[in-house]
Design a protein around this motif. Structure first.
Motif, short mmCIF file in Angstrom:
data_model
loop_
_atom_site.label_atom_id
_atom_site.label_comp_id
_atom_site.label_asym_id
_atom_site.label_seq_id
_atom_site.Cartn_x
_atom_site.Cartn_y
_atom_site.Cartn_z
N LEU A 128 58.38 45.49 24.43
CA LEU A 128 57.58 44.27 24.40
C LEU A 128 57.82 43.43 25.65
O LEU A 128 56.87 42.91 26.26
CB LEU A 128 57.91 43.46 23.15
CG LEU A 128 57.54 44.09 21.82
CD1 LEU A 128 58.07 43.25 20.67
CD2 LEU A 128 56.05 44.25 21.71
N ILE A 129 59.06 43.28 26.04
CA ILE A 129 59.38 42.50 27.23
C ILE A 129 58.87 43.21 28.48
O ILE A 129 58.28 42.57 29.37
CB ILE A 129 60.90 42.25 27.30
CG1 ILE A 129 61.32 41.34 26.14
CG2 ILE A 129 61.30 41.65 28.63
CD1 ILE A 129 62.81 41.22 25.96
N ARG A 151 47.61 39.72 34.86
CA ARG A 151 47.46 38.35 34.41
C ARG A 151 46.00 37.93 34.24
O ARG A 151 45.69 37.03 33.48
CB ARG A 151 48.14 37.39 35.38
CG ARG A 151 49.60 37.65 35.55
CD ARG A 151 50.37 37.21 34.33
NE ARG A 151 51.79 37.47 34.54
CZ ARG A 151 52.57 38.01 33.65
NH1 ARG A 151 52.10 38.37 32.50
NH2 ARG A 151 53.84 38.21 33.90
N SER A 175 56.35 45.36 28.75
CA SER A 175 54.89 45.29 28.85
C SER A 175 54.42 43.90 29.23
O SER A 175 53.40 43.74 29.90
CB SER A 175 54.25 45.72 27.53
OG SER A 175 54.52 44.75 26.53
N ASN A 176 55.14 42.88 28.83
CA ASN A 176 54.77 41.51 29.21
C ASN A 176 55.03 41.28 30.69
O ASN A 176 54.33 40.49 31.33
CB ASN A 176 55.56 40.51 28.36
CG ASN A 176 54.95 39.14 28.40
OD1 ASN A 176 53.86 38.95 28.92
ND2 ASN A 176 55.67 38.18 27.86
N LEU A 177 56.02 41.96 31.26
CA LEU A 177 56.32 41.79 32.68
C LEU A 177 55.33 42.52 33.58
O LEU A 177 55.02 42.04 34.68
CB LEU A 177 57.74 42.29 32.98
CG LEU A 177 58.88 41.47 32.40
CD1 LEU A 177 60.21 42.14 32.67
CD2 LEU A 177 58.87 40.07 32.97
N ASN A 222 52.08 43.60 32.72
CA ASN A 222 50.65 43.53 32.40
C ASN A 222 49.91 42.66 33.41
O ASN A 222 50.49 41.75 34.00
CB ASN A 222 50.43 43.03 30.98
CG ASN A 222 50.78 41.56 30.81
OD1 ASN A 222 51.42 40.96 31.66
ND2 ASN A 222 50.37 41.00 29.70
#
Length: 130
Positions: free
Chosen positions: A27-28, A36, A30-32, A34
């Motif tokens: 999760l972390i 914007r 993929s958030n980094l 992805n």
């Protein structure tokens, strides 16, 4: 507190920490990575790479598709129940085990025979629109 008990607590803590990192890591990550910015096409539903036309409420599926899906679910459940029976087969005596297995498979085969007798597998004739 004895050292062996403390070591057991350390093992549990490390196992818990690795489990939390395994769950939160993707999760972390993929958030980094992805993007914007969100494009308009990103918000469109995607179906086989084809451009969208019409509305989803305009499409009507025949009831046979749903019946095939239910038969598929019945087969999936059958396999889920057949696997434990096959693994526990060696624990049962010979003739009794074979009899139980055949009765079980017979009952599972009724999930095909019943829809077949009801005519689920016969597709209706399509009406040609000219």
């Amino acid at each position: 507190m004895p050292e062996s008990q403390l070591l057991d607590y350390i093992y549990v803590f490390v196992f818990l920490l690795v489990g939390i990192c395994t769950a939160l890591g993707p999760l972390i990550l993929s958030n980094l990575v992805n993007p914007r910015s969100i494009l308009k096409t990103t918000l469109d539903p995607y179906e086989c790479g084809m451009d969208i036309f019409g509305d989803a409420r305009d499409v009507r599926f025949h009831v046979a598709y749903y019946l095939y899906a239910l038969i598929f679910v019945a087969f999936a459940v059958d396999i889920l129940f057949l696997f434990p029976v096959a693994t526990a087969y060696r624990l049962v005596s010979g003739a009794h085990g074979i009899l139980v297995l055949f009765v079980f498979v017979f009952v599972l085969s009724l999930t095909v025979v019943y829809p077949w007798a009801k005519g689920v597998f016969t597709w209706p004739k399509r009406k040609r629109i000219s």
